[in-house]
Design a protein around this motif. Structure first.
Motif, PDB file in Angstrom:
ATOM      1  N   SER A  59       0.655  -1.333   0.071  1.00  0.00           N
ATOM      2  CA  SER A  59       0.095   0.131  -0.012  1.00  0.00           C
ATOM      3  C   SER A  59       0.763   1.442  -0.004  1.00  0.00           C
ATOM      4  O   SER A  59       0.193   2.320  -0.128  1.00  0.00           O
ATOM      5  CB  SER A  59      -0.779  -0.054   1.268  1.00  0.00           C
ATOM      6  N   GLY A  60       2.119   1.164  -0.046  1.00  0.00           N
ATOM      7  CA  GLY A  60       2.923   2.435   0.128  1.00  0.00           C
ATOM      8  C   GLY A  60       3.632   2.530   1.574  1.00  0.00           C
ATOM      9  O   GLY A  60       3.108   2.057   2.264  1.00  0.00           O
ATOM     10  N   TRP A  61       4.628   3.117   1.484  1.00  0.00           N
ATOM     11  CA  TRP A  61       5.460   3.418   2.644  1.00  0.00           C
ATOM     12  C   TRP A  61       5.018   4.522   3.692  1.00  0.00           C
ATOM     13  O   TRP A  61       5.398   4.670   4.700  1.00  0.00           O
ATOM     14  CB  TRP A  61       6.874   3.554   2.415  1.00  0.00           C
ATOM     15  N   THR A  62       4.088   5.211   3.077  1.00  0.00           N
ATOM     16  CA  THR A  62       3.396   6.453   4.007  1.00  0.00           C
ATOM     17  C   THR A  62       2.287   5.540   4.965  1.00  0.00           C
ATOM     18  O   THR A  62       2.349   5.978   6.198  1.00  0.00           O
ATOM     19  CB  THR A  62       2.368   7.130   3.191  1.00  0.00           C
ATOM     20  N   PHE A  63       1.669   4.675   4.375  1.00  0.00           N
ATOM     21  CA  PHE A  63       0.886   3.814   5.299  1.00  0.00           C
ATOM     22  C   PHE A  63       1.723   2.988   6.183  1.00  0.00           C
ATOM     23  O   PHE A  63       1.407   2.525   7.202  1.00  0.00           O
ATOM     24  CB  PHE A  63      -0.098   2.896   4.190  1.00  0.00           C
ATOM     25  N   GLY A  64       2.736   2.161   5.485  1.00  0.00           N
ATOM     26  CA  GLY A  64       3.667   1.550   6.242  1.00  0.00           C
ATOM     27  C   GLY A  64       4.467   2.386   7.490  1.00  0.00           C
ATOM     28  O   GLY A  64       4.187   1.830   8.579  1.00  0.00           O
ATOM     29  N   GLY A  65       4.688   3.647   7.292  1.00  0.00           N
ATOM     30  CA  GLY A  65       5.224   4.608   8.280  1.00  0.00           C
ATOM     31  C   GLY A  65       4.064   4.805   9.559  1.00  0.00           C
ATOM     32  O   GLY A  65       4.494   4.686  10.560  1.00  0.00           O
ATOM     33  N   GLU A  66       2.910   4.826   8.844  1.00  0.00           N
ATOM     34  CA  GLU A  66       1.662   4.913   9.903  1.00  0.00           C
ATOM     35  C   GLU A  66       1.539   3.795  10.908  1.00  0.00           C
ATOM     36  O   GLU A  66       1.193   3.887  11.982  1.00  0.00           O
ATOM     37  CB  GLU A  66       0.404   5.272   9.265  1.00  0.00           C
ATOM     38  N   TYR A  67       1.598   2.638  10.138  1.00  0.00           N
ATOM     39  CA  TYR A  67       1.476   1.364  10.921  1.00  0.00           C
ATOM     40  C   TYR A  67       2.498   1.262  12.069  1.00  0.00           C
ATOM     41  O   TYR A  67       2.362   0.826  13.217  1.00  0.00           O
ATOM     42  CB  TYR A  67       1.583   0.184  10.142  1.00  0.00           C
ATOM     43  N   PHE A  68       3.856   1.590  11.592  1.00  0.00           N
ATOM     44  CA  PHE A  68       4.948   1.266  12.461  1.00  0.00           C
ATOM     45  C   PHE A  68       4.768   2.134  13.687  1.00  0.00           C
ATOM     46  O   PHE A  68       5.207   2.148  14.815  1.00  0.00           O
ATOM     47  CB  PHE A  68       6.280   1.457  11.913  1.00  0.00           C
ATOM     48  N   ALA A  69       4.615   3.400  13.384  1.00  0.00           N
ATOM     49  CA  ALA A  69       4.211   4.557  14.537  1.00  0.00           C
ATOM     50  C   ALA A  69       3.200   4.143  15.475  1.00  0.00           C
ATOM     51  O   ALA A  69       3.050   4.418  16.761  1.00  0.00           O
ATOM     52  CB  ALA A  69       4.131   5.965  13.741  1.00  0.00           C
ATOM     53  N   GLY A  70       2.179   3.668  14.707  1.00  0.00           N
ATOM     54  CA  GLY A  70       0.852   3.102  15.645  1.00  0.00           C
ATOM     55  C   GLY A  70       1.594   2.013  16.486  1.00  0.00           C
ATOM     56  O   GLY A  70       0.974   1.884  17.578  1.00  0.00           O
ATOM     57  N   TYR A  71       2.146   1.123  15.706  1.00  0.00           N
ATOM     58  CA  TYR A  71       2.482  -0.079  16.478  1.00  0.00           C
ATOM     59  C   TYR A  71       3.219   0.238  17.788  1.00  0.00           C
ATOM     60  O   TYR A  71       2.951  -0.283  18.860  1.00  0.00           O
ATOM     61  CB  TYR A  71       3.241  -1.217  15.702  1.00  0.00           C
ATOM     62  N   LEU A  72       4.189   1.050  17.642  1.00  0.00           N
ATOM     63  CA  LEU A  72       5.333   1.503  18.913  1.00  0.00           C
ATOM     64  C   LEU A  72       4.281   2.171  19.632  1.00  0.00           C
ATOM     65  O   LEU A  72       4.661   1.653  20.838  1.00  0.00           O
ATOM     66  CB  LEU A  72       6.258   2.360  18.161  1.00  0.00           C
ATOM     67  N   THR A  73       3.519   2.994  19.461  1.00  0.00           N
ATOM     68  CA  THR A  73       2.768   3.804  20.519  1.00  0.00           C
ATOM     69  C   THR A  73       2.081   2.774  21.216  1.00  0.00           C
ATOM     70  O   THR A  73       1.744   2.833  22.455  1.00  0.00           O
ATOM     71  CB  THR A  73       1.905   4.868  19.944  1.00  0.00           C
ATOM     72  N   GLU A  74       1.239   1.918  20.438  1.00  0.00           N
ATOM     73  CA  GLU A  74       0.317   0.812  20.996  1.00  0.00           C
ATOM     74  C   GLU A  74       1.032   0.095  21.886  1.00  0.00           C
ATOM     75  O   GLU A  74       0.519  -0.457  23.036  1.00  0.00           O
ATOM     76  CB  GLU A  74      -0.524   0.169  20.374  1.00  0.00           C
TER      77      GLU A  74
END
Length: 345
Positions: free
Chosen positions: A60-75
């Motif tokens: 889906s693109g690394w913008t969404f990939g970056g959002e996932y990783f930021a969300g995963y780290l926060t959660e």
């Protein structure tokens, strides 16, 4: 990001299968996991989460990939804070170690269900009301202040809510294996195991309030919000037994999370200004003077904050592990008060 109903159905089905497998393979038979077992499974789930994020980036693109990783780290960081309160609750109810896996498993499932409900509600609000970003942003700033500065020594297992539950339910004084209820003298009694699960469910509800707005400050994609939460909760049971002793040394985790929540709160308010439709703010027109925070900066900020909080905690508590708990509290080594206060409130 285009996520079809089929992809949603497969994701939810796989999640359910995972938890069913976890229960029958690891939790059904009461036992205390070894360090080796906990380490192997923790590493597996973290690797799986990272691999999934790479998959999102490729597909889906690394913008969404970056959002996932930021969300995963926060959660993940918020889940560890959640884990700390689980530890306090189980210590308060004196849950035998061989039954702690079951309590954790049920607590994690409750957390996932509650977060799923909050995710659906949050997605609906964002879809229909852009002003909700102001609400989320203000809420996160308040929670950040509360996380950093609130100090209350009250115990989540002995708060007003649990006292209310005890008054309404007949409770036995002792555990009866891992049973939630037991019949004695012709009457059905509730065991301390059920009280522990009720307390943890209540704690989960409180933590969902800051967890979901926080990740919606990093992405508006409900699918990323859901999967980041799922992977953050996967392996949390094993992580509890792996870093149980280390949890007491993470004395700056609360402050680190406060900084992250404040950062995301400000990010949400900036985003709200860019989408502004409220007539009493700039005549209902968007305000774009301040640029939005890019996802790469969010990811970097969150990762660095977690790393600094962890390293600072370990340095602070070096050599303090053998000091009696009362002396450590008097010396300001532990920082459990704010977490306990959040659980009660």
């Amino acid at each position: 990001m285009n996520v079809t109903p089929l992809v949603w159905a497969i994701t939810i089905a796989v999640t359910i299968v995972f938890f069913v497998y976890e229960f029958f393979a690891h939790v059904r038979k009461p036992h205390e996991p070894t360090i080796g077992e906990s380490a192997r499974w923790s590493a597996f789930y973290i690797a799986l989460a990272l691999l999934f994020g790479v998959g999102i980036g490729v597909v889906s693109g690394w913008t969404f990939g970056g959002e996932y990783f930021a969300g995963y780290l926060t959660e993940k960081a918020l889940s560890i804070d959640n884990l700390f309160v689980f530890l306090i609750v189980m210590a308060s109810f004196a849950v035998p170690k061989i039954y702690q896996q079951k309590v954790l498993m049920i607590g994690i499932v409750i957390a996932l269900v509650l977060r799923g409900i909050f995710i659906a509600v949050g997605a609906a609000l964002i879809e229909n009301f852009t002003w909700v970003f102001y609400l989320f942003g203000a809420l996160l700033l308040y929670l950040a202040w509360h996380q950093a500065f609130a100090h209350d020594s009250s115990n989540p297992a002995d708060g007003r809510f649990m006292r209310f539950v005890r008054r309404r339910l007949p409770v036995t004084d002792e555990y009866h294996d891992d049973k939630l209820t037991v019949r004695m003298d012709g009457r059905r009694w509730v065991t301390p195991m059920l009280l522990t699960i009720i307390a943890i469910g209540f704690v989960d509800l409180i933590f969902a309030v800051d967890s979901i707005p926080a990740i919606y400050g990093l992405t508006e994609e409900a699918y990323i919000v859901f999967t980041a939460n799922v992977f953050a909760l996967m392996g949390l049971r094993q992580l509890f037994f792996l870093i149980g002793g280390l949890l007491e040394r993470l004395v700056y985790l609360a402050q680190g999370l406060a900084v992250i929540l404040a950062f995301i709160g400000v990010k949400l308010l900036i985003h709200a200004l860019h989408k502004n439709e409220l007539p009493f703010i700039n005549g209902g027109e968007p305000i774009t003077v301040i640029p939005e925070v890019p996802i790469w900066l969010s990811l970097l900020f969150i990762a660095v904050t977690i790393a600094v909080a962890t390293v600072a905690s370990i340095v602070k508590t070096r050599g303090a592990r053998r000091i009696p708990a009362a002396d450590r509290v008097a010396a300001g080594v532990t920082e459990t008060d704010a977490r306990e206060d959040r659980a009660v409130r």
